[in-house]
Design an enzyme around this catalytic site. Structure first.
Site, PDB file in Angstrom:
ATOM      1  N   LYS A 105       6.863   7.068  14.828  1.00 42.20           N
ATOM      2  CA  LYS A 105       6.451   8.192  13.961  1.00 42.20           C
ATOM      3  C   LYS A 105       4.941   8.187  13.744  1.00 42.20           C
ATOM      4  O   LYS A 105       4.267   9.206  13.915  1.00 42.20           O
ATOM      5  CB  LYS A 105       7.196   8.056  12.617  1.00 42.20           C
ATOM      6  CG  LYS A 105       6.788   9.002  11.522  1.00 42.20           C
ATOM      7  CD  LYS A 105       6.012   8.380  10.367  1.00 42.20           C
ATOM      8  CE  LYS A 105       6.553   7.158   9.716  1.00 42.20           C
ATOM      9  NZ  LYS A 105       5.741   6.613   8.651  1.00 42.20           N
TER      10      LYS A 105
ATOM     11  N   THR B  99       3.354   6.417   5.047  1.00 45.97           N
ATOM     12  CA  THR B  99       2.471   6.826   6.152  1.00 45.97           C
ATOM     13  C   THR B  99       2.942   8.209   6.579  1.00 45.97           C
ATOM     14  O   THR B  99       4.058   8.375   7.074  1.00 45.97           O
ATOM     15  CB  THR B  99       2.548   5.838   7.326  1.00 45.97           C
ATOM     16  OG1 THR B  99       2.232   4.536   6.843  1.00 45.97           O
ATOM     17  CG2 THR B  99       1.559   6.223   8.413  1.00 45.97           C
TER      18      THR B  99
ATOM     19  N   LYS C 198      -5.340   5.594   7.851  1.00 44.46           N
ATOM     20  CA  LYS C 198      -4.131   4.865   8.280  1.00 44.46           C
ATOM     21  C   LYS C 198      -3.877   5.085   9.777  1.00 44.46           C
ATOM     22  O   LYS C 198      -3.420   4.198  10.488  1.00 44.46           O
ATOM     23  CB  LYS C 198      -2.936   5.320   7.434  1.00 44.46           C
ATOM     24  CG  LYS C 198      -1.600   4.725   7.840  1.00 44.46           C
ATOM     25  CD  LYS C 198      -1.449   3.242   7.512  1.00 44.46           C
ATOM     26  CE  LYS C 198      -0.145   2.696   8.081  1.00 44.46           C
ATOM     27  NZ  LYS C 198       0.112   1.319   7.765  1.00 44.46           N
TER      28      LYS C 198
HETATM   29  P1  NAP Z   1      12.187   1.670   4.523  1.00 43.94           P
HETATM   30  O1  NAP Z   1      12.607   0.267   4.319  1.00 43.94           O
HETATM   31  O2  NAP Z   1      13.017   2.551   5.403  1.00 43.94           O
HETATM   32  O3  NAP Z   1      11.992   2.346   3.091  1.00 43.94           O
HETATM   33  C1  NAP Z   1      11.957   3.727   2.868  1.00 43.94           C
HETATM   34  C2  NAP Z   1      12.791   3.996   1.640  1.00 43.94           C
HETATM   35  O4  NAP Z   1      12.675   5.369   1.286  1.00 43.94           O
HETATM   36  C3  NAP Z   1      14.290   3.717   1.908  1.00 43.94           C
HETATM   37  O5  NAP Z   1      14.789   2.898   0.880  1.00 43.94           O
HETATM   38  C4  NAP Z   1      14.888   5.115   1.884  1.00 43.94           C
HETATM   39  O6  NAP Z   1      16.183   5.194   1.363  1.00 43.94           O
HETATM   40  C5  NAP Z   1      13.947   5.841   0.950  1.00 43.94           C
HETATM   41  N1  NAP Z   1      14.027   7.289   1.186  1.00 43.94           N
HETATM   42  C6  NAP Z   1      13.874   7.958   2.344  1.00 43.94           C
HETATM   43  N2  NAP Z   1      14.046   9.268   2.155  1.00 43.94           N
HETATM   44  C7  NAP Z   1      14.312   9.423   0.846  1.00 43.94           C
HETATM   45  C8  NAP Z   1      14.591  10.541   0.026  1.00 43.94           C
HETATM   46  N3  NAP Z   1      14.622  11.779   0.545  1.00 43.94           N
HETATM   47  N4  NAP Z   1      14.823  10.331  -1.276  1.00 43.94           N
HETATM   48  C9  NAP Z   1      14.798   9.082  -1.792  1.00 43.94           C
HETATM   49  N5  NAP Z   1      14.545   7.986  -1.093  1.00 43.94           N
HETATM   50  C10 NAP Z   1      14.297   8.160   0.224  1.00 43.94           C
HETATM   51  O7  NAP Z   1      10.713   1.710   5.135  1.00 43.94           O
HETATM   52  P2  NAP Z   1       9.448   0.812   4.781  1.00 43.94           P
HETATM   53  O8  NAP Z   1       9.284  -0.209   5.840  1.00 43.94           O
HETATM   54  O9  NAP Z   1       9.490   0.413   3.345  1.00 43.94           O
HETATM   55  O10 NAP Z   1       8.287   1.872   5.028  1.00 43.94           O
HETATM   56  C11 NAP Z   1       8.036   2.909   4.104  1.00 43.94           C
HETATM   57  C12 NAP Z   1       6.807   3.695   4.565  1.00 43.94           C
HETATM   58  O11 NAP Z   1       5.677   2.815   4.589  1.00 43.94           O
HETATM   59  C13 NAP Z   1       6.939   4.266   5.967  1.00 43.94           C
HETATM   60  O12 NAP Z   1       6.276   5.496   6.041  1.00 43.94           O
HETATM   61  C14 NAP Z   1       6.245   3.245   6.842  1.00 43.94           C
HETATM   62  O13 NAP Z   1       5.721   3.826   8.018  1.00 43.94           O
HETATM   63  C15 NAP Z   1       5.142   2.764   5.905  1.00 43.94           C
HETATM   64  N6  NAP Z   1       4.687   1.387   6.116  1.00 43.94           N
HETATM   65  C16 NAP Z   1       5.544   0.374   6.385  1.00 43.94           C
HETATM   66  C17 NAP Z   1       5.065  -0.917   6.581  1.00 43.94           C
HETATM   67  C18 NAP Z   1       5.976  -2.080   6.895  1.00 43.94           C
HETATM   68  O14 NAP Z   1       5.468  -3.112   7.365  1.00 43.94           O
HETATM   69  N7  NAP Z   1       7.263  -2.009   6.646  1.00 43.94           N
HETATM   70  C19 NAP Z   1       3.695  -1.164   6.461  1.00 43.94           C
HETATM   71  C20 NAP Z   1       2.841  -0.122   6.148  1.00 43.94           C
HETATM   72  C21 NAP Z   1       3.343   1.152   5.977  1.00 43.94           C
HETATM   73  P3  NAP Z   1      17.445   4.443   2.027  1.00 43.94           P
HETATM   74  O15 NAP Z   1      17.451   3.136   1.308  1.00 43.94           O
HETATM   75  O16 NAP Z   1      18.598   5.312   1.760  1.00 43.94           O
HETATM   76  O17 NAP Z   1      17.126   4.321   3.503  1.00 43.94           O
END
Ligand code: NAP
Length: 306
Positions: A247, A104, A179
Site C-alpha cells: 500500500k 500511513t 513518510k
Molecule cells: P494493524 O495491526 O492492521 O492495525 C490497524 C488497526 O486499525 C486494526 O486493529 C484494525 O481493526 C483497525 N481498523 C481498520 N479499519 C478500521 C475501521 N474502519 N474502524 C475501526 N478500526 C479500524 O496495522 P498496524 O501495523 O498497526 O499499522 C497501522 C498503520 O500504521 C498502517 O497504515 C501502517 O502502514 C502504518 N505503520 C505500521 C508500522 C508497523 O511496523 N506495523 C510502522 C509504521 C507505520 P481490526 O483489528 O479489525 O483489523
C-alpha cells in the site's frame, strides 16, 4: 483547541488498536490521560480497557467525547470510512477539536481531512510514524507531522509520550510525503538486507558473524538491526505487514507519477512484494521477502538450521 494541553483538561480519543495503535494508545493511558477507544475488532482493545480506557461503538462516539482524536488504522479506505463515513469522526467532531491521523495514508486524503476540519472550525494534523512495532512498544517512534504549525506545537507534548524524533514538515500532507520518503528508503534497505542473507548463506558464511561485522560499517541500518535477528530465528510475523508496505509503495508511486518522476528501484521492490503476497505472505512481516528470494534462487536458506 484548549489553551493548554494537560491530562486534567484534555480528553483523548483513539481509533485503531492494532500492532502500532495498541502501544501508542497504551502509553497515553499510562500517562494518566482520559482515553475513549474504538477499534473494528473490540478484542484488540480489551487490554486497554483493563488499563482504564472507555470503550464506545463508533468513531462518531469517540469524536463526541474527545478534544483530540487520534487514528491509526490500516489503509486509505479505512481512514476515509473512519473520518467521512456515516458514523465517522466528522459527523460529531466538536468545534475547536483536533483530529490527528497517524496512519500511513495518501497525502491528498490528508489535505481533504485538513480542509474539512478547518471548514468545521476544527483542526487536523497528518502525523505518520516510523520505527516499527518495536518503536511503538518502546515509545521511540519517529513522528513526521503536517498541518498548521500551531497545532503541531500544541500536540508536541503528547507526541513525546509515543515518540522521540518528532519534526514538523510543513503544510497539510507534508507528514505523509515525508513518510513516503521514509518508505522509498526502506524499500532499498530491506531488499539489500534480504539479498545479503541469501548471498551469505550460499557462500557458506556464518550469518551471525557476517551480521556482527557489517553492522559496524557503511551497511549499518535499521533493517539490518531489527529484521535480521527475526529472520535468523525464523520469525516472519509482523512487524510491518507486507500488505501495508505494498500500500505505501503504491501511494509513493502514484505521487511520483503525478510529479513525472522516474523511481525504478521503488517500482522493482513493489513488484517483488506483490509476488511475495501472491505466495501467501500478505499478512507476514516485510522481512519475509527473504523467503521469496530464496525460493526463486532455488537456495536452501529457509531450510537451514537456526
Ligand atoms: P494493524 O495491526 O492492521 O492495525 C490497524 C488497526 O486499525 C486494526 O486493529 C484494525 O481493526 C483497525 N481498523 C481498520 N479499519 C478500521 C475501521 N474502519 N474502524 C475501526 N478500526 C479500524 O496495522 P498496524 O501495523 O498497526 O499499522 C497501522 C498503520 O500504521 C498502517 O497504515 C501502517 O502502514 C502504518 N505503520 C505500521 C508500522 C508497523 O511496523 N506495523 C510502522 C509504521 C507505520 P481490526 O483489528 O479489525 O483489523
Amino acid at each position: 483547541m484548549k489553551d493548554r494541553l494537560s491530562r486534567d483538561n484534555t480528553s483523548i480519543g483513539w481509533i485503531g488498536t492494532g500492532i502500532m495503535g495498541f502501544w501508542m494508545c497504551r502509553h497515553i493511558i499510562e500517562k494518566g490521560y482520559s482515553v475513549t477507544v474504538y477499534n473494528r475488532t473490540k478484542n484488540k482493545a480489551i487490554e486497554l480497557l483493563e488499563k482504564g480506557a472507555i470503550w464506545v461503538d463508533s468513531p462518531s462516539l469517540v469524536a463526541e467525547n474527545s478534544d483530540i482524536v487520534f487514528t491509526v488504522v490500516g489503509f486509505p479506505r479505512d481512514v476515509r470510512e473512519v473520518y467521512f463515513g456515516e458514523k465517522g469522526i466528522f459527523s460529531t467532531l466538536k468545534k475547536g477539536s483536533i483530529a490527528v491521523d497517524m496512519t500511513t495514508n495518501e497525502p491528498s486524503l490528508a489535505v481533504e481531512i485538513y480542509d474539512k476540519a478547518r471548514a468545521m472550525g476544527c483542526y487536523a494534523v497528518d502525523a505518520p510514524v516510523s520505527g516499527g512495532d518495536i518503536g511503538a512498544r518502546e515509545a521511540r517512534l519517529t513522528i513526521m507531522a503536517g498541518g498548521d504549525r500551531a497545532s503541531f506545537d500544541y500536540l508536541k507534548p503528547i507526541f513525546e509520550v509515543m515518540g522521540k524524533n518528532i519534526l514538523y514538515q510543513g503544510r497539510a500532507g507534508s507528514g505523509q510525503h515525508t513518510k513516503m520518503c521514509n518508505q522509498i528508503t526502506i524499500a532499498g534497505t530491506v531488499i539489500g538486507v534480504c539479498e545479503s542473507l541469501i548471498y551469505g548463506h550460499n557462500a557458506g558464511l556464518d550469518l551471525q558473524t557476517m551480521l556482527d561485522t557489517i553492522r559496524g560499517g557503511a551497511a549499518a541500518c535499521w533493517a539490518l538491526e531489527n529484521y535480521v535477528p527475526r529472520i535468523l530465528k525464523g520469525d516472519y510475523s509482523p512487524g510491518f505487514m507486507v500488505d501495508h508496505f505494498i500500500k505505501d509503495m503504491g501511494i509513493a508511486l502514484e505521487e511520483a507519477r503525478r510529479m513525472n518522476l522516474f523511481l525504478p528501484g521503488l517500482s522493482l521492490v513493489q513488484q517483488l512484494y506483490i509476488a511475495l503476497k501472491s505466495l501467501g505472505h500478505g499478512g507476514s512481516g516485510t522481512h519475509a521477502l527473504v523467503l521469496a528470494l530464496d525460493k526463486v534462487s532455488g537456495s536452501s536458506f529457509s531450510k537451514r538450521k537456526n
